[in-house]
Design a protein around this motif. Sequence first.
Motif, PDB file in Angstrom:
ATOM      1  N   ALA A   1      37.754  42.250  36.726  1.00 26.18           N
ATOM      2  CA  ALA A   1      36.683  43.183  36.387  1.00 26.18           C
ATOM      3  C   ALA A   1      37.014  44.595  36.849  1.00 26.18           C
ATOM      4  O   ALA A   1      36.561  45.577  36.246  1.00 26.18           O
ATOM      5  N   ALA A   2      37.800  44.708  37.906  1.00 24.63           N
ATOM      6  CA  ALA A   2      38.170  46.022  38.426  1.00 24.63           C
ATOM      7  C   ALA A   2      39.517  46.488  37.899  1.00 24.63           C
ATOM      8  O   ALA A   2      39.731  47.685  37.672  1.00 24.63           O
ATOM      9  N   HIS A   3      40.457  45.563  37.703  1.00 29.11           N
ATOM     10  CA  HIS A   3      41.837  45.940  37.408  1.00 29.11           C
ATOM     11  C   HIS A   3      42.329  45.455  36.053  1.00 29.11           C
ATOM     12  O   HIS A   3      43.528  45.567  35.763  1.00 29.11           O
ATOM     13  N   GLY A   4      41.428  44.908  35.236  1.00 32.69           N
ATOM     14  CA  GLY A   4      41.791  44.527  33.890  1.00 32.69           C
ATOM     15  C   GLY A   4      42.437  43.158  33.793  1.00 32.69           C
ATOM     16  O   GLY A   4      42.687  42.492  34.805  1.00 32.69           O
ATOM     17  N   PRO A   5      42.730  42.732  32.579  1.00 32.34           N
ATOM     18  CA  PRO A   5      43.266  41.380  32.363  1.00 32.34           C
ATOM     19  C   PRO A   5      44.650  41.160  32.963  1.00 32.34           C
ATOM     20  O   PRO A   5      45.079  40.015  33.105  1.00 32.34           O
ATOM     21  N   THR A   6      45.341  42.229  33.337  1.00 32.50           N
ATOM     22  CA  THR A   6      46.664  42.078  33.962  1.00 32.50           C
ATOM     23  C   THR A   6      46.584  42.199  35.487  1.00 32.50           C
ATOM     24  O   THR A   6      47.589  42.491  36.144  1.00 32.50           O
ATOM     25  N   ALA A   7      45.398  41.971  36.049  1.00 34.77           N
ATOM     26  CA  ALA A   7      45.222  42.114  37.500  1.00 34.77           C
ATOM     27  C   ALA A   7      46.152  41.208  38.286  1.00 34.77           C
ATOM     28  O   ALA A   7      46.518  41.511  39.423  1.00 34.77           O
ATOM     29  N   GLY A   8      46.561  40.084  37.682  1.00 31.33           N
ATOM     30  CA  GLY A   8      47.443  39.148  38.362  1.00 31.33           C
ATOM     31  C   GLY A   8      48.914  39.497  38.240  1.00 31.33           C
ATOM     32  O   GLY A   8      49.769  38.711  38.676  1.00 31.33           O
TER      33      GLY A   8
ATOM     34  N   LEU B   1      49.593  47.488  47.879  1.00 28.87           N
ATOM     35  CA  LEU B   1      48.317  47.399  48.592  1.00 28.87           C
ATOM     36  C   LEU B   1      47.280  46.627  47.774  1.00 28.87           C
ATOM     37  O   LEU B   1      46.459  45.895  48.334  1.00 28.87           O
ATOM     38  N   ARG B   2      47.318  46.783  46.457  1.00 29.10           N
ATOM     39  CA  ARG B   2      46.371  46.061  45.602  1.00 29.10           C
ATOM     40  C   ARG B   2      46.796  44.621  45.361  1.00 29.10           C
ATOM     41  O   ARG B   2      46.024  43.684  45.567  1.00 29.10           O
ATOM     42  N   TYR B   3      48.044  44.445  44.941  1.00 31.06           N
ATOM     43  CA  TYR B   3      48.521  43.143  44.453  1.00 31.06           C
ATOM     44  C   TYR B   3      48.737  42.137  45.580  1.00 31.06           C
ATOM     45  O   TYR B   3      48.420  40.958  45.440  1.00 31.06           O
ATOM     46  N   SER B   4      49.292  42.596  46.683  1.00 29.46           N
ATOM     47  CA  SER B   4      49.530  41.702  47.827  1.00 29.46           C
ATOM     48  C   SER B   4      49.106  42.440  49.095  1.00 29.46           C
ATOM     49  O   SER B   4      49.933  42.800  49.926  1.00 29.46           O
TER      50      SER B   4
ATOM     51  N   VAL C   1      32.911  37.874  50.548  1.00 31.73           N
ATOM     52  CA  VAL C   1      32.763  38.627  49.304  1.00 31.73           C
ATOM     53  C   VAL C   1      34.150  38.733  48.689  1.00 31.73           C
ATOM     54  O   VAL C   1      35.117  39.106  49.357  1.00 31.73           O
ATOM     55  N   THR C   2      34.250  38.344  47.409  1.00 33.32           N
ATOM     56  CA  THR C   2      35.561  38.161  46.785  1.00 33.32           C
ATOM     57  C   THR C   2      35.760  38.980  45.517  1.00 33.32           C
ATOM     58  O   THR C   2      36.828  38.890  44.911  1.00 33.32           O
ATOM     59  N   HIS C   3      34.760  39.747  45.106  1.00 32.28           N
ATOM     60  CA  HIS C   3      34.883  40.593  43.924  1.00 32.28           C
ATOM     61  C   HIS C   3      34.793  42.057  44.331  1.00 32.28           C
ATOM     62  O   HIS C   3      34.052  42.418  45.254  1.00 32.28           O
ATOM     63  N   HIS C   4      35.516  42.904  43.629  1.00 31.30           N
ATOM     64  CA  HIS C   4      35.679  44.312  43.971  1.00 31.30           C
ATOM     65  C   HIS C   4      34.338  45.062  44.007  1.00 31.30           C
ATOM     66  O   HIS C   4      34.038  45.738  45.005  1.00 31.30           O
ATOM     67  N   ALA C   5      33.555  44.985  42.942  1.00 31.95           N
ATOM     68  CA  ALA C   5      32.322  45.774  42.860  1.00 31.95           C
ATOM     69  C   ALA C   5      31.338  45.385  43.954  1.00 31.95           C
ATOM     70  O   ALA C   5      30.724  46.247  44.595  1.00 31.95           O
ATOM     71  N   GLU C   6      31.179  44.075  44.172  1.00 30.33           N
ATOM     72  CA  GLU C   6      30.250  43.617  45.198  1.00 30.33           C
ATOM     73  C   GLU C   6      30.730  43.997  46.600  1.00 30.33           C
ATOM     74  O   GLU C   6      29.921  44.317  47.479  1.00 30.33           O
TER      75      GLU C   6
ATOM     76  N   SER D   1      47.331  52.142  35.508  1.00 28.00           N
ATOM     77  CA  SER D   1      46.535  53.361  35.693  1.00 28.00           C
ATOM     78  C   SER D   1      45.457  53.204  36.752  1.00 28.00           C
ATOM     79  O   SER D   1      44.819  54.182  37.130  1.00 28.00           O
ATOM     80  N   THR D   2      45.234  51.990  37.246  1.00 23.65           N
ATOM     81  CA  THR D   2      44.150  51.768  38.203  1.00 23.65           C
ATOM     82  C   THR D   2      44.664  51.607  39.628  1.00 23.65           C
ATOM     83  O   THR D   2      43.957  51.102  40.487  1.00 23.65           O
ATOM     84  N   GLU D   3      45.912  52.061  39.903  1.00 19.74           N
ATOM     85  CA  GLU D   3      46.502  51.785  41.203  1.00 19.74           C
ATOM     86  C   GLU D   3      45.691  52.351  42.361  1.00 19.74           C
ATOM     87  O   GLU D   3      45.686  51.813  43.456  1.00 19.74           O
TER      88      GLU D   3
END
Length: 400
Positions: A319-326, A276-279, A41-46, A333-335
Amino acid sequence: MTTRIALDPFVSDLEAESAALRAAGPLAAVELPGGVPVWAVTHHAEAKKLLTDPRLVKDINVWGAWQRGEIAPDWPLIGLANPGRSMLTVDGADHRRMRTLVAQALTPRRVEQMRERITKLTEELLDRLTGEVVDLKADFAYPLPMYVVADLMGIDEARLPRLGELFEKFFSTQTPPAEVIATLTELAGIMAETVAAKRAAPGDDLTSALILASEDGDHLTDAEIVSTLQLMVAAGHETTISLIVNAVVNLSTHPEQRALVLSGEADWSSVVEETLRYSTPTSHVLIRFATEDVPVGDKVLPAGDALIVSYGALGRDEAAHGPTAGEFDITRSTENRHISFGHGPHVCPGAALSRLEAGVALPALYARFPKLDLAVPAAELRNKPVVTQNDLFELPVRLG
């Protein structure tokens, strides 16, 4: 025929691999090292849904490939797929029982009591950092959580060098098959000896607390305590090592973000959460098994198949962290929306301790060495051959 993404056993480009998994998701067909087919599973919501779905269990006997004898007992990752009876491998009432006892032993008060010890260890390790270039992982990020987990569990510090060697083999995809069973046996033996010693002479540590809880009301067997200790030591030191290392890499490769935290415009907790989120320290978590067909997006996870959670992929889900997720951004604001320590009943009980260690170590490191930077280009840093951990061989830095 299902086309599978083979996870690179040498982890030569985790970022590209995670992007490929995310593009194939939310349910991607993958192949673990050793030719073992699973789903990811590779997407946040799922991932949040599946982590709380009762149709997914941790009992390896549900796995069709295991039942059919297709998984070798000396498969390098067998210690992660079938690590013994602990809260990592049970569900329902048994999971609640074990987790409750661990939570009662690993209380917020006990974690906070570790702050003084963590601060002292941090300062001692920083005092030893000398020279123009040092390996920050070997000399700082690695020993700190190892000493902390030894204190917490009541493990003899003399055992730490051997435990470090054994856990290297435990996690590695390159451990020779002939050494897999021996490694697991020796690890269990060290934990069993620790339990026996603490039963004979209890102390102010987690092992003694688990034994005491086991003797009053609900209980853990000695075998369950041994497996729980192994789980806590493995997760407790590996995750924190990677968290500290990855935070330093992120700040070095994003000097504008480093300037924000060093100037006080951002706080260190934001550095920890964004790292923790990014790497995420844990790239993939093994392993759950479907008791029935489970729809995921436009695909189906078939009954009897295995699922891994690809945290490295879902941490940058737009979808979870917006267009700047990368992007690495400690002001986002979603940290706190990442689930890098798990979700629901499967949140890591050691998350608070790991955050505390990084929250003490990182500001102390940069207070001592504010000009610290990488001694080699980031592209030359090499990942260890561990598909479950986002971990480097070494981290050469200039202290400045």
